[in-house]
Design a protein around this motif. Structure first.
Motif: not given
Length: 437
Positions: A367-383
């Motif tokens: 998606q071209t996000f730079p490597d310094w860009f961090v993501f928060k929250g759960k990795y996945t979810t379901g149901g």
């Protein structure tokens, strides 16, 4: 000379508001191309946590001029309109660009394309914001399905008689000159085919000429040259430095019991661009816990796909029967071609050479996000939570590719200002009272 119809921010940049902002892909691209964000609106707490971690912290590379009247938390557009209509109205005439696209799941060909999907009604909230802010420019991004009519049927026909792009264009046309197009992200340096609908609106009487998309190729060439990139980047060029075979496995810092891919150095111009001058190892390289049986199945899928024509990296019905697979969306990356569209389901795409699904960071690279860009929250979810939570994989998949956003921002900035902004050019600033009141 700066266009007199543009009202730069205190730092001399044209201003924008990002609505339905997600984790901030569109904001990042606009900021990189010389725009100044006033604030962003995002309802999901995980996505807003990511937005906050990257744009609202001390030392953030890019920051919003966040107004004092708006709490820094997740907001629905409905709540914003209900509680801050007066403050929004005060910004009328002081916002150059309203950016963002309403939620796309109801239009997406990857989903069920329900005309009665409640998320489709976000167009109405978007139009309310346009009425209040009267921005000089509109930038709306969405999936290709935004341009497609729903299938005929009694229920669909009663609710929708034309596609949403046509509806929106018609409803905006008395106030805005509207231009729209369908772009393929891989033509703009993104290592992913990803077709996207783009709409630009120019407010009538704003003093700006029509047809801002006409010279988009020049903006693309300028931005790609700035990063040392080209169109048609392949999956291997994007991801080869994150192959398990090139790196040691380490403990995942935010997920006890999981392994993550260690990281050493970039191998291609694209990977160097994604490093963006940052020497710290990227986050979000957590590996899925595949059983030996699953890894064997993935290895068989990869081998079967290698034997097919390069243009076909998905499984045929016969191959699915052989493997006992019911899932229809599984595809294998072609190492020499851009990836298919990244989706919110981690097992939709398999690695081109390793029997595994991709990590959040690998999807973010596509998606071209730079490597310094961090993501928060759960990795996945379901149901049932899948409809109400936006975990990391979904945040990445839903985002506007920052590189594409930067190219669009470059075009719109030069279109607004008429020339490169200069320190010697006096800036007409947004009144601090408008942001503080």
């Amino acid at each position: 000379m700066t266009n007199k119809s543009v009202v730069p921010s205190a730092n001399g940049r044209p201003t924008y508001v990002d609505v339905f902002a997600g984790c901030g892909g569109l904001s990042l691209g606009l900021e990189r191309s010389g725009w100044q964000g006033l604030f962003a609106v995002e309802k999901d707490r995980f996505a807003f946590e990511t937005l906050s971690a990257n744009f609202l912290q001390a030392g953030s590379k890019f920051t919003y001029e966040w107004p004092a009247w708006l709490e820094r938390c997740a907001w629905t557009v409905e709540r914003l309109l209900s509680e801050h209509r007066r403050e929004l109205f005060k910004l009328r005439g002081n916002v150059d660009l309203l950016a963002g696209g309403p939620p796309c799941q109801g239009f997406s060909s990857a989903g069920r394309r329900r005309p009665d999907d409640p998320r489709n009604t976000m167009i109405e909230r978007y139009l309310e914001l346009v009425d209040l802010l009267e921005p000089r420019l509109l930038l709306l991004e969405n999936v290709r399905g935004f341009m497609q009519d729903f299938k005929a049927g009694a229920k669909a026909a009663k609710l929708v008689r034309e596609n949403f792009a046509a509806q929106l264009t018609r409803r905006l046309s008395y106030r805005y000159e509207v231009q729209s197009t369908l772009l393929r992200a891989s033509d703009f340096g993104v290592p992913q085919t990803r077709p996207r609908f783009i709409l630009i609106g120019v407010r009538r009487g704003s003093g700006l000429p029509a047809a801002p998309l006409d010279d988009l190729a020049s903006a693309r060439d300028a931005v790609l040259a700035r990063w040392g990139l080209r169109a048609g980047t392949s999956a291997r060029e994007a991801l080869s430095d994150l192959e398990i075979g090139r790196n040691e496995l380490v403990r995942c810092a935010d997920s006890p019991g999981f392994e993550a891919i260690g990281y050493r150095e970039p191998l291609t111009p694209f990977q160097r661009a994604m490093r963006d001058g940052d020497d710290k190892p990227p986050t979000d390289t957590r590996l899925a816990k595949h059983t030996a049986q699953v890894r064997e199945r993935f290895a068989n899928i990869i081998e079967m796909c290698r034997e097919q024509e390069r243009s076909t990296r998905s499984l045929s019905p016969a191959m699915r029967d052989t493997l006992g697979l019911r899932k229809m969306a599984t595809r294998v990356l072609d190492p020499s071609e851009p990836a298919p569209t990244v989706t919110s389901m981690p097992d939709d795409l398999l690695h081109y050479g390793e029997p595994r699904t991709l990590t959040v960071r690998e999807n973010a690279r596509l998606q071209t996000f730079p490597d310094w860009f961090v993501f928060k929250g759960k990795y996945t979810t379901g149901g049932h939570l899948r409809r109400v939570e936006v975990p990391r994989f979904t945040q990445v998949a839903n985002a506007v590719p920052p590189l594409l956003a930067e190219i669009l921002g470059e075009r719109l900035r030069t279109y607004c200002l008429g020339s490169e902004p200069s320190e010697a050019t006096p800036a007409i600033c947004v009144s601090p009272a408008l942001l503080a009141s």
